[in-house]
Design a protein around this motif. Structure first.
Motif, short mmCIF file in Angstrom:
data_model
loop_
_atom_site.label_atom_id
_atom_site.label_comp_id
_atom_site.label_asym_id
_atom_site.label_seq_id
_atom_site.Cartn_x
_atom_site.Cartn_y
_atom_site.Cartn_z
N VAL A 1 -19.15 -29.13 5.06
CA VAL A 1 -18.56 -30.41 4.67
C VAL A 1 -17.31 -30.25 3.80
CG1 VAL A 1 -19.00 -32.54 3.36
CG2 VAL A 1 -20.70 -31.69 4.98
N LEU A 2 -17.28 -29.27 2.90
CA LEU A 2 -16.08 -29.14 2.06
C LEU A 2 -14.83 -28.88 2.90
CD1 LEU A 2 -14.89 -29.33 -0.75
CD2 LEU A 2 -15.45 -26.91 -1.09
N PRO A 3 -14.85 -27.97 3.88
CA PRO A 3 -13.67 -27.84 4.73
C PRO A 3 -13.33 -29.13 5.49
CG PRO A 3 -15.09 -25.94 5.01
CD PRO A 3 -15.85 -26.94 4.18
N LEU A 4 -14.36 -29.88 5.90
CA LEU A 4 -14.10 -31.13 6.61
C LEU A 4 -13.45 -32.16 5.68
CD1 LEU A 4 -17.34 -31.32 8.76
CD2 LEU A 4 -15.03 -30.70 9.51
N CYS A 5 -13.77 -32.10 4.39
CA CYS A 5 -13.09 -32.97 3.41
C CYS A 5 -11.59 -32.72 3.43
CB CYS A 5 -13.58 -32.67 1.98
SG CYS A 5 -15.23 -33.22 1.57
N PRO B 1 -11.63 -28.50 10.40
CA PRO B 1 -12.85 -28.33 11.19
C PRO B 1 -13.04 -26.90 11.72
CG PRO B 1 -11.23 -29.60 12.41
CD PRO B 1 -10.69 -29.44 11.01
N TRP B 2 -11.99 -26.22 12.05
CA TRP B 2 -12.09 -24.84 12.54
C TRP B 2 -12.65 -23.94 11.45
CZ3 TRP B 2 -9.23 -21.31 9.78
CH2 TRP B 2 -8.20 -21.82 8.98
N TYR B 3 -12.26 -24.18 10.23
CA TYR B 3 -12.73 -23.41 9.08
C TYR B 3 -14.22 -23.68 8.85
CZ TYR B 3 -12.02 -20.96 4.64
OH TYR B 3 -12.05 -20.04 3.62
N ALA B 4 -14.60 -24.94 8.95
CA ALA B 4 -16.00 -25.32 8.80
C ALA B 4 -16.86 -24.62 9.85
CB ALA B 4 -16.15 -26.84 8.92
N LEU B 5 -16.39 -24.55 11.08
CA LEU B 5 -17.14 -23.93 12.15
C LEU B 5 -17.29 -22.42 11.93
CD1 LEU B 5 -18.56 -24.07 14.89
CD2 LEU B 5 -16.30 -23.77 15.95
N ILE B 6 -16.19 -21.75 11.62
CA ILE B 6 -16.23 -20.29 11.43
C ILE B 6 -17.19 -19.93 10.31
CG2 ILE B 6 -14.86 -18.32 10.59
CD1 ILE B 6 -12.44 -19.63 12.12
N PHE B 7 -17.08 -20.60 9.17
CA PHE B 7 -17.93 -20.24 8.04
C PHE B 7 -19.36 -20.74 8.20
CE2 PHE B 7 -14.01 -18.85 6.24
CZ PHE B 7 -14.41 -17.74 5.48
N SER B 8 -19.55 -21.79 8.95
CA SER B 8 -20.92 -22.25 9.22
C SER B 8 -21.67 -21.21 10.06
CB SER B 8 -20.92 -23.61 9.90
OG SER B 8 -20.50 -24.61 9.00
N VAL B 9 -20.98 -20.66 11.05
CA VAL B 9 -21.61 -19.63 11.89
C VAL B 9 -21.91 -18.39 11.05
CG1 VAL B 9 -21.22 -18.05 13.83
CG2 VAL B 9 -20.63 -20.49 14.05
N ALA B 10 -20.95 -17.96 10.25
CA ALA B 10 -21.16 -16.79 9.38
C ALA B 10 -22.31 -17.05 8.41
CB ALA B 10 -19.89 -16.45 8.62
N ASN B 11 -22.38 -18.25 7.88
CA ASN B 11 -23.43 -18.61 6.93
C ASN B 11 -24.81 -18.59 7.59
OD1 ASN B 11 -24.30 -19.48 4.30
ND2 ASN B 11 -24.56 -21.52 5.16
#
Length: 168
Positions: free
Chosen positions: A126-130, A134-144
């Motif tokens: 959510v912080l990247p989406l703020c 969105p690409w950043y949110a996806l990359i780090f969500s997968v890594a997380n």
């Protein structure tokens, strides 16, 4: 200062405060006879969160905030405080087991086994989406997800061991 800088400064300050709190709580628990479980993955967690936050400063500091996602992020902060308040001095960033201590089953732990991780999953996305990333949110969500799979497995194993210890 832009609103994005204010938000990122808030999150950075929050994370640094949590590291201080976690170190304090960890030291107190260890002094009471607690021990750490599966410390090998911890540097990976620190690396992930450090790179995530540093990258948000690089890519997001000049961006406009999305009010809807900001509202979601602020709601996650309320949940974060609830988790911290529920665990109190037992909250750490490591897996620390205090022999004989019962599992916490109050607050958000009535509803989820790992509410803190649910909050972290939300924040990582959510912080990247703020910040319109969105690409950043996806990359780090997968890594997380990869890191949390390791972490949750280790934590679940430690809870099973504690249940076995308490019931034997």
């Amino acid at each position: 200062m832009t609103p994005a800088v204010v938000l990122l400064a808030f999150v950075t300050t929050e994370r640094l405060g949590e590291l201080w709190l976690a170190r304090r709580n960890t030291a107190a628990l260890l002094a009471k006879g607690a021990y750490e479980v599966a410390p090998g993955h911890y540097p990976l967690i620190v690396l992930l969160h450090t790179v995530w936050l540093a990258g948000l400063w690089v890519f997001g500091a000049t961006r406009a905030l999305d009010p809807l996602w900001l509202t979601a992020f602020l709601a996650l902060q309320v949940l974060r405080v609830w988790v911290l308040a529920t665990l109190g001095r037992r909250w750490t960033t490591r897996i620390i087991v205090l022999p004989g201590a019962p599992l916490v089953r109050t607050g958000p732990y009535r509803f989820l086994t790992h509410p803190n991780y649910a909050v972290v999953v939300g924040e990582i996305a959510v912080l990247p989406l703020c910040l319109g990333l969105p690409w950043y949110a996806l990359i780090f969500s997968v890594a997380n997800v990869v890191v949390l799979a390791i972490r949750i497995r280790a934590e679940n194993d430690s809870m099973v061991a504690m249940r076995d210890f308490i019931t034997s």
